[in-house]
Design an enzyme around this catalytic site. Structure first.
Site, PDB file in Angstrom:
ATOM      1  N   LYS A  11       0.842  -1.190   0.000  1.00 18.27           N
ATOM      2  CA  LYS A  11       0.000   0.000   0.000  1.00 18.27           C
ATOM      3  C   LYS A  11       0.882   1.246   0.000  1.00 18.27           C
ATOM      4  CE  LYS A  11      -4.343   1.561   2.048  1.00 18.27           C
ATOM      5  NZ  LYS A  11      -5.362   1.323   3.080  1.00 18.27           N
ATOM      6  N   GLU A  34     -19.655  -4.106  11.480  1.00 21.71           N
ATOM      7  CA  GLU A  34     -20.522  -3.206  12.231  1.00 21.71           C
ATOM      8  C   GLU A  34     -21.640  -3.945  12.960  1.00 21.71           C
ATOM      9  OE1 GLU A  34     -18.497  -0.927   8.999  1.00 21.71           O
ATOM     10  OE2 GLU A  34     -19.630  -2.807   9.069  1.00 21.71           O
ATOM     11  N   ARG A  41     -25.505  -0.532   8.197  1.00 20.63           N
ATOM     12  CA  ARG A  41     -25.267  -1.971   8.086  1.00 20.63           C
ATOM     13  C   ARG A  41     -25.702  -2.717   9.349  1.00 20.63           C
ATOM     14  NH1 ARG A  41     -19.773  -3.320   5.224  1.00 20.63           N
ATOM     15  NH2 ARG A  41     -20.906  -3.464   3.290  1.00 20.63           N
TER      16      ARG A  41
END
Length: 619
Positions: A282, A367, A395
């Site tokens: 990354k 979540e 969610r």
């Protein structure tokens, strides 16, 4: 000298580029991304890490016929460049400009709109099933990060992949990171799979050594190859994917395009599901992003030579105020615990993590689990504070309703990024939480008008019995001089006037106060009220206003349907008053990306629009 990137203007133009030039093209794309994102801001580190992976996919796929589903979509910039949108990068994430996420309306080469995590495998599997039903032959790939693979929806999709057995290529883009460092069992499992690289190196070394033995060397090599599964078991156990009926390949170097192209070509010809584990870095190619990928995940404009973010506001944000207050509270009350879903930095809970690590819990991109986990803690006398962005609480709707509200448990839902959040667009605007939370029995919803009221709300709700949600916006914390003590379900009078009463909800209070100041300069004298409690509504206040004012104007930075304003309209009608009610809110629409100030103007909930509407109602 002409650039290779100049030859990329339409989908599939990459096919005209000799593959030996791909490494140079990758570097040009990185330079292009750095030049543009340093000016506009955007998701930098994830896109820098996925350049070669994207080039390899485009080398073997044809667009728009073939389909890539990018999980979350943080890594789709190179895909946009290769599908004819490089000229739009100057407008990246600007109002009416190019989205930072895949958007089907933007290009036929974007097969699925994304923005939230862990959806790609489900969507790609749906496309693969449609392909089978229609007799199609298009290639379908899902690109999912190692962080997103921890999400429950991704695991549900993998289970279904094994059942339907369609040819779908799942590419696990493994960079050891989501936004923050990954946690949990799936992360540990992937760490173990990465050991497979040691096995591959070992096997190659052994075969080369054995082959050099006179007469018997080749026979020994064949023997090793025939028992390679047993040898591999000493180093890495890939049975989890195998048991699901998904062929596992990897780890593969995600910056070796030649190797990836070869593997992708083979993978699309296999008649069953396949998962290719690709390791990437990354932030690759830009040292500041490589060293601090979470800082450069979603970054504002910055100086390219130094990496320093431009115009960085050093003032306290609402997130700062929340995190500092919660740490102070937890040092006094040992029953307070903090929970987040893979966002310790974004929610400010990294401060809590450093101060009280034994009472901090990052559950990963989960979540739903975060909310029910908090409910379990609450049943045992703990005081959980769950901090999640407004758009991600969507969610966990069922868990809030069924596991928290139904049992009337004292779980504190901290709703960060409530209201308009700006340049991440439709998938991230926090404009629905008022509507879905207000419909839940036992739920208390507060919207502090400023930083002082946020601090007071946190302390006040600590002792409340039952579910509580505290919503606040993104950005610099506003400070209002006037503050009143909390009383359950009571709004706050800021100033008493005549004819028109303006009720402001939460973060839009600052804009509303500006409008009221302008009205007073023009000789008008409206009342100004801070709603404070969205639920329960201050019914006595509304009854009083119905008798003392001729009109009520409600201003909220949330959707109109099911919002606070509609509740006030219904209450006034119920009481039979003749007072007129106006509601300034967001109509039935998704709000695109752009700076918050510009979005407010377009949606007509900025100070100028409030001024005009109030003046019209008073006249």
């Amino acid at each position: 000298m002409d650039k290779i990137l100049d030859k990329i203007n339409r989908p599939n133009d990459i096919k005209k580029i000799p593959r030996k030039e791909y490494p140079a093209l990758a570097q040009e794309i990185r330079d292009f991304l750095l030049a543009h994102v340093s000016e506009t801001g955007g998701h930098l580190a994830s896109n820098l890490g996925a350049v070669e992976l994207t080039l390899a996919l485009h080398a073997v796929m044809d667009f728009p016929e073939d389909k890539i589903v990018w999980d979350v979509g943080h890594q789709s910039y190179t895909h946009k460049i290769l599908t004819g949108r490089k000229e739009l990068f100057g407008t990246l994430r600007q109002l009416d400009g190019m989205s930072g996420f895949p958007k089907r309306r933007e290009s036929g080469c974007d097969s699925f709109d994304t923005g939230h995590s862990s959806t790609s495998i489900s969507a790609a599997l749906g496309m693969a099933t449609a392909r089978k039903l229609s007799g199609g032959k298009e290639k379908i790939a899902a690109v999912i990060g190692d962080g997103a693979l921890t999400g429950g929806m991704a695991l549900e999709a993998l289970n279904n992949v094994s059942q339907l057995k369609e040819n779908i290529v799942i590419i696990l883009n493994d960079n050891h990171m989501s936004i923050s460092e990954n946690v949990g069992g799936m992360s540990n499992y992937l760490n173990m799979l990465r050991v497979g690289e040691r096995y591959n190196d070992f096997k190659e070394d052994v075969e080369q050594s054995l082959s050099r033995i006179p007469k018997v060397g080749q026979r020994l090599v064949k023997k090793v190859k025939s028992t390679k599964d047993h040898v591999k078991g000493l180093f890495v156990d890939t049975n989890w994917f195998d048991d699901l009926g998904i062929t596992y390949i990897g780890p593969v170097d995600g910056h070796d395009m030649k190797d990836m192209i070869h593997i992708f070509e083979k993978a699309f010809k296999i008649d069953h599901p396949i998962l290719i584990h690709v390791k990437t870095l990354k932030g690759k190619g830009y040292k500041p992003a490589e060293k601090n990928p979470s800082v450069y995940h979603g970054v504002g404009s910055f100086d390219l030579s130094t990496g320093i973010v431009r115009k960085r506001n050093q003032a306290l944000t609402y997130t700062d105020v929340f995190s500092r207050t919660l740490v102070n509270m937890a040092k006094v009350d040992e029953k307070i615990v903090a929970i987040t879903a893979a966002m310790p930095e974004g929610t400010g809970l990294n401060r809590f993590q450093k101060s009280l690590p034994e009472r901090f819990f990052d559950v990963g991109i989960a979540e739903e689990h975060a909310v029910t986990f908090a409910a379990g803690l609450a049943t045992q006398g703990y005081k959980p504070f769950v901090s999640i962005y407004s758009s991600f609480y969507q969610r966990a709707y069922d868990q809030i309703l069924h596991d928290v509200c139904l049992q009337n448990l004292p779980v504190r839902l901290i709703i960060d990024r409530a209201g308009l959040v700006g340049q991440d667009g439709e998938t991230h605007q926090g404009i629905f939480d008022i509507s879905f939370l207000s419909a839940m029995p036992n739920m208390t919803v507060l919207a502090p008008k400023d930083m002082k009221e946020l601090i007071a709300a946190l302390h006040y709700t600590e002792q409340l019995e039952g579910p509580v949600a505290i919503r606040f916006g993104r950005g610099t914390a506003y400070v209002c001089e006037q503050q009143q003590e909390f009383s359950y379900g009571k709004s706050e009078w800021i100033s008493r006037g005549e004819k028109l009463a303006i009720i402001a909800v939460g973060g839009i209070f600052e804009e509303t106060k500006k409008a009221v100041a302008r009205l007073r300069k023009d000789g008008f004298n409206p009342s100004l009220i801070n709603a404070r409690f969205i639920k329960p509504v201050d019914r006595p206040l509304i009854s009083e206003l119905s008798q003392t004012h001729s009109a009520i104007l409600v201003v909220e930075e949330a959707v109109r349907q099911g919002g606070y304003g509609q509740t006030i309209e219904a209450l006034v009608m119920e009481q039979g008053g003749g007072v007129k009610v106006g509601v300034m809110a967001i109509d039935d629409t998704f709000v695109e990306h752009g700076p918050v100030s510009e979005l407010r103007k377009r949606l007509k909930i900025d100070a100028d629009s409030i001024y005009m509407k109030a003046k019209e109602m008073m006249q």
